[in-house]
Structures are given as structure tokens and as C-alpha cells.
Design an enzyme around this catalytic site. Sequence first.
Site, PDB file in Angstrom:
ATOM      1  N   CYS A   2       8.826  24.139  26.659  1.00  0.00           N
ATOM      2  CA  CYS A   2       7.556  24.812  26.397  1.00  0.00           C
ATOM      3  C   CYS A   2       6.518  23.759  26.007  1.00  0.00           C
ATOM      4  CB  CYS A   2       7.615  25.859  25.304  1.00  0.00           C
ATOM      5  SG  CYS A   2       8.774  27.180  25.636  1.00  0.00           S
ATOM      6  N   ARG A  27       7.147  20.471  30.800  1.00  0.00           N
ATOM      7  CA  ARG A  27       7.986  20.915  29.693  1.00  0.00           C
ATOM      8  C   ARG A  27       8.544  22.322  29.902  1.00  0.00           C
ATOM      9  NH1 ARG A  27       6.932  17.638  25.037  1.00  0.00           N
ATOM     10  NH2 ARG A  27       8.023  19.215  23.857  1.00  0.00           N
ATOM     11  N   TRP A  76       9.181  27.804  29.020  1.00  0.00           N
ATOM     12  CA  TRP A  76      10.525  27.697  29.615  1.00  0.00           C
ATOM     13  C   TRP A  76      11.350  28.758  28.898  1.00  0.00           C
ATOM     14  CZ3 TRP A  76      15.586  26.617  28.080  1.00  0.00           C
ATOM     15  CH2 TRP A  76      16.467  26.293  29.106  1.00  0.00           C
ATOM     16  N   ASN A 100       7.239  27.061  20.398  1.00  0.00           N
ATOM     17  CA  ASN A 100       8.233  26.280  21.126  1.00  0.00           C
ATOM     18  C   ASN A 100       9.453  26.201  20.212  1.00  0.00           C
ATOM     19  OD1 ASN A 100       9.707  24.383  22.550  1.00  0.00           O
ATOM     20  ND2 ASN A 100       8.422  22.649  21.951  1.00  0.00           N
ATOM     21  N   GLY A 101      10.635  26.548  20.720  1.00  0.00           N
ATOM     22  CA  GLY A 101      11.848  26.494  19.901  1.00  0.00           C
ATOM     23  C   GLY A 101      12.604  27.803  19.984  1.00  0.00           C
ATOM     24  N   GLU A 479      24.804   9.139  38.251  1.00  0.00           N
ATOM     25  CA  GLU A 479      23.359   9.334  38.134  1.00  0.00           C
ATOM     26  C   GLU A 479      22.756   9.757  39.497  1.00  0.00           C
ATOM     27  OE1 GLU A 479      21.282   9.803  35.949  1.00  0.00           O
ATOM     28  OE2 GLU A 479      19.344   9.337  36.840  1.00  0.00           O
ATOM     29  N   LYS A 483      20.806  13.245  40.233  1.00  0.00           N
ATOM     30  CA  LYS A 483      19.451  13.262  40.805  1.00  0.00           C
ATOM     31  C   LYS A 483      19.430  14.159  42.028  1.00  0.00           C
ATOM     32  CE  LYS A 483      17.716  11.778  38.487  1.00  0.00           C
ATOM     33  NZ  LYS A 483      17.463  11.241  37.176  1.00  0.00           N
ATOM     34  N   GLU A 486      19.792  17.948  41.136  1.00  0.00           N
ATOM     35  CA  GLU A 486      18.687  18.597  40.423  1.00  0.00           C
ATOM     36  C   GLU A 486      17.446  18.765  41.289  1.00  0.00           C
ATOM     37  OE1 GLU A 486      16.996  16.687  36.877  1.00  0.00           O
ATOM     38  OE2 GLU A 486      17.636  14.763  37.644  1.00  0.00           O
ATOM     39  N   HIS A 502      43.858  11.917  43.800  1.00  0.00           N
ATOM     40  CA  HIS A 502      44.503  12.781  42.811  1.00  0.00           C
ATOM     41  C   HIS A 502      43.969  14.205  42.865  1.00  0.00           C
ATOM     42  CE1 HIS A 502      46.561   9.296  41.260  1.00  0.00           C
ATOM     43  NE2 HIS A 502      45.408   8.661  41.267  1.00  0.00           N
ATOM     44  N   LYS A 601      11.546  19.376  31.242  1.00  0.00           N
ATOM     45  CA  LYS A 601      11.675  17.945  30.946  1.00  0.00           C
ATOM     46  C   LYS A 601      12.249  17.666  29.558  1.00  0.00           C
ATOM     47  CE  LYS A 601      10.714  13.629  31.938  1.00  0.00           C
ATOM     48  NZ  LYS A 601      11.584  13.039  32.973  1.00  0.00           N
TER      49      LYS A 601
HETATM   50  C1  F6R Z   1      17.789  14.105  34.680  1.00  0.00           C
HETATM   51  C2  F6R Z   1      17.140  14.181  33.390  1.00  0.00           C
HETATM   52  C3  F6R Z   1      17.910  14.711  32.249  1.00  0.00           C
HETATM   53  C4  F6R Z   1      17.574  13.916  30.968  1.00  0.00           C
HETATM   54  C5  F6R Z   1      18.262  14.567  29.768  1.00  0.00           C
HETATM   55  C6  F6R Z   1      18.012  13.799  28.488  1.00  0.00           C
HETATM   56  O1  F6R Z   1      16.944  13.581  35.649  1.00  0.00           O
HETATM   57  O2  F6R Z   1      15.979  13.860  33.251  1.00  0.00           O
HETATM   58  O3  F6R Z   1      19.267  14.685  32.491  1.00  0.00           O
HETATM   59  O4  F6R Z   1      17.981  12.599  31.132  1.00  0.00           O
HETATM   60  O5  F6R Z   1      17.789  15.872  29.607  1.00  0.00           O
HETATM   61  O6  F6R Z   1      16.658  13.760  28.180  1.00  0.00           O
HETATM   62  P1  F6R Z   1      16.082  12.688  27.179  1.00  0.00           P
HETATM   63  O7  F6R Z   1      16.257  11.355  27.793  1.00  0.00           O
HETATM   64  O8  F6R Z   1      14.645  13.063  26.999  1.00  0.00           O
HETATM   65  O9  F6R Z   1      16.872  12.816  25.920  1.00  0.00           O
END
Ligand code: F6R
Length: 606
Positions: A2, A27, A76, A100-101, A479, A483, A486, A502, A601
Amino acid sequence: MCGIIGYTGKRKVRDVLLDGLELLEYRGYDSAGVALVDEKGGEPSVYKCAGRVADLRKVCQEKELAQTCGIGHTRWATHGGVCDENAHPHRFGQVTLVHNGIIENYEELAAKYHLTEKLHSQTDSEIAAGVFDWFYKGDPYDCIKQTVSELKGTFAFVILFADKPDKIYSVRNVSPIVAAKTPEGTMLASDVTAIGRYTKKYFVVPEYHVLEIDKENITLTDFNGKQTEPEYLDIDFALNMSEKGGFPFYMEKEMAEQPKVIADMLEEKTKDGLPDFSKEGVPDELFTDCENVCVVACGSAMHAGLAGQSMMKKFLHIPVTVELASEFMYNDPVVDEKTLVIAVSQSGETIDTLEALKYAKKHGAKSLAVINVKGSSIARESGAVLYTNAGPEIAVASTKAYTSQLALFCLLTARMAYARGNFTADETRAFVQDLKKVPTAMEQVLAGKDRIHHIAGRIIEAKDIFMIGRGMDYSIAMEGSLKLKEVSYIHSEAYASGELKHGPLALITEHTPVVAVATQGRLLSKEISNIREVKSRGADVVLFAKQSVIAEEKEGCFGFALPDVRDEFMCLPAAAALQLLAYYVSSDKGFDVDKPRNLAKVVTVE
Ligand code: F6R
């Protein structure tokens, strides 16, 4: 999660709020709303809708709105589905607020204050508005203090009281709020991206303080009634870093920024050829007094920790564990005063990482945070902080923040090895000198984007993909796989190459492309055997490997040659290549690359 904004001043508030909400949209982006205070006071006008800020703009644009004080929110969803009624702001009696929360005891509060019959939404936030209204007898400070004493959970509230036109109030626990004075008014927001165009100075609102802003003044009062002075910080990124700069998506722009971000960091954090953290006040004792290291982080930040773990174990010869922050406390972690806990986070607000850090500290561990956002909660909680200084990262999928964490782990390993006597000064300098070649290698990868775009075409129709690698390459595959899933919604699973036999080999068919990462000299022959195994089961293998390996690989895999740097640093060019792969699959599918479905985010809920 949010995004919140509030402004009171001389400007037309509708435009300030909508422009700010657009920048905060990363956000959370399932609904949006604003409340605008009418000049004569009374109930603010609320405009809100399910959908994006662009949809809200259409709703607001139809009207001539000249107000100069108001609050806004981009959501969100946590409690209650995505619909107009659940969008913020929520109005209850004298109170209009955004939140937010998560308020954990919302059911109890609704019953205690007889709110249930009066609610219009399914949100915990509207119940909180009801409690604020219950306690409001004309004094916002008293009301906020009394309400907060009733709440369990995390919150950042921004509140308008109907009889206080031109004033905005805020209080927070964990969820962030920053505030600033500008030449034409005062404002607050969830983070600095929304206020950077109006000011270069801001402060983080401390927890459990009542913030009051009017058109000229800011007052901060703690819960004992004592006024406190804000601790101002500088916004040290260029304004255009939070704009798209001609790129179709932030993700592409942020990938393109990586070589410079990393080169700048290597410049800033080295002195006389050695890693140097003295500017940030990080003492070597932190590195020499520990007997083990424990990295706590989530998502991409956790993957950066895994690459860091490979490096640290190799050069420091001490136990290094990497824990998913969301699982940390529930697995009886062994941490004590001999542990250095390293919390890694782009936002510095991820609640799981914050809680894991607090837990480790409580059990005696010393702490270091690797953070991008200055003044964030994790940075404030940690004993020491190293900032990655990657600038604002707006795309939900992390790119430059992740690779800057990788580069920082390289520097950190070198400094720790030097401080602990594993490296001589000359060895450390040689390590750093080689690290400084990495930005150029990453530029070469980015210059090869057309080839990666072409590779994306080979996997775009797949339903399932495996990404495989050994050692550090496995963490890079993890990673790359995150990527891809997502942003492109393709199911992708990262697997340690040696583990395929396995179980997962049963899933390999000609319809299951395999992306193999092969950058580590000592593991190559084994990795090539694994590639042959999947090829012989019909898989189309795409190989991302060191240039020298691609040249030697006789099996004729389709692939991308990564420029050669030291094996320990190959994670950086490899990461950039896999980011581009995910990006092109997503954009070619026509998705909103920057705002993948269901995600946000900043993850401030557990
Ligand atoms: C993936 C991504 C998330 C963040 C995770 C941690 O692309 O962005 O997996 O890495 O939510 O977020 P931070 O780094 O803000 O703690």
C-alpha cells in the site's frame, strides 16, 4: 505494501496526490483513492475505485477540484477483496483515513465499539477508522494515543479530522511514513519516491509519535507528550532515477542502470584499492569478533545471500547459513553472541526480515544490514548498515537492487577476509581490482540483449521450465527462475543439477525447456554431464555459460556467452542475462512487466 500520500499547501492537492500515487503504485495496485478537504472544512470529498491510479485519475478528472489539502492511497488487498468499497480512504464519522498494515484484532474491536452494523467495507482499516472516531472528542493527539493503545498489528495511518481543515495527522508502527517541508506546503508519504520532486530533505516519522502537518508547520509529539525534532535525511538520488527515462518499463531501465550503480558503489566503498566501510562507520571488529555468519532475507535478497554464502565459505572458512526470514524464527535458529547476522533487504521494510533481525539480536547476535532505502526500519534496527545506493527501484521484480547486493557481498567478503587475515592486502587489492571489471562485463551482457530476446522466443510457449546449476550457479538459477515466474507467469523451477536424477528428471520431456547456468570452472565437467542427461531426455537446453565454456561445449546447446570474469563474480553478468530473459518473455507476452499480478514491491505483512 500500500502506498500512502498526504499534502497540505498552496498547490492543487488532487494533482499532487495523483502524481505521487503513480510513483507509489509499485507498493500495491489493485485499487486507489483520494480524500480532498473542502475549504470550509466538514467531511472531505472521497473519490476511489478498484483498479489502477490511471482509473482513479479518470474519476477525478471529470470534476474541477481546487482543494489544497488531502490524502491518497494505492492498495494491495489484505482484508477484503478488490472492490470500490474496500478501496481507501475510509470515512467514519469525523474521521477519514488511509492505512498501510494489518490490524490483527479487528474483529474484537468491531465488537467492542459496536461498529459491525455501521461498516461499508470488509476492511480492518474501516474498523480502525471507527475506533479513531469513537475516541475523537476534538483533540487529535488524545484520540490517536487512545486508539493506538487498542490496536494490535502494524500500521501507518494518515488521518483527516472533519473539524481540522488543512491539517493532516499520522501515526505508525513498523509500516513506514516519511514527511517533509516543501517551499509550497508540507507532505508525507510511504516513501521518498513520491516527495522527491518537491524537496531534497525528509525525515522518517518515528514509531508511536503523532505527526501533525499544516500548510507551513510540522509537529512531532511522542506518546509522553514531548515534542521531538525530526532527524532530517538527504534525498541523494537524481530525480530522474524515479522516472522511466524513455524506456517502456522501469524493469528495462533499472537493468540498464546496473553497471553504473555497481561501478559507483565500488568507487564509493573502496579506498587505496581496499574495501572500506569507514564512511558508514562499520568497524572491522564486527568481522573479526564473529565465529559464524547468518544471513536473513526474503526472495531475491535471500538469493543474493546464497551467492554471498558461497563466497564467504570459500574465503573465510567459517560456517555461513542463509535463512528465509519468514521461516527463521520457527526453526529454532542457533544464533548467539558469536554470530554476525546480516539482514539483506532492498526496501528495508520487509517485515519478516525485520522480525528475524530482532530475534537474532535478542539472542545476542551482532547485526549488519545490507539495505537500499536509507533510514528504513531494518536500517534503523540494525547495529551497522551498508547501503547499496542503487537508487529507487520501481519495478516490482528486483534487478539492480539484487545485483548491487551481490556486488556488496563481494566487497564484504573481501573486507572480512582481509580483517580476519585470510587475505593479504595484495590479495585483497587484486580481488577488488578484478571486481571492478564486472560493470564492463555487465555492459557487454546488456549489449547482447537482442540475442537474449531471441532466446526468450524459444521458451515463451513453455508451461514448465527447469533452471539448473551447481554451486553458485544454483543460486543464480534460483534467482533467474524467480524472475521468470514473477513477470512471465511461467512455472519455472530451479534445481541443483546433481539433484535432477533424484526425482525431477521424470518431468523432463521435449516440452520442458531447461536453462542451464555454467560459470564455475571447477564444476564444469559435471555440469556438462547433467546437461547431456536432460538433452538425451529430449529437453531443449539453453546454456548461459562463460565464453570459454560455450566455445568448448561440443554438444551444440543453444546459448549465450557470458563475458569472463573471476568465477566468484560470474553471478553478476549471469544474473543480468537471466533478468533480460525474463523481461523479454514477459514483454513479448504483452504483460505489464513492472506490476505483476498479486505482487507488491514492499512486503510489510507477514
Ligand atoms: C523479487 C523480489 C522479491 C524481494 C523480496 C524482498 O523480484 O523483488 O522477492 O526481493 O520481497 O524484498 P526486500 O529486498 O525489499 O526485503
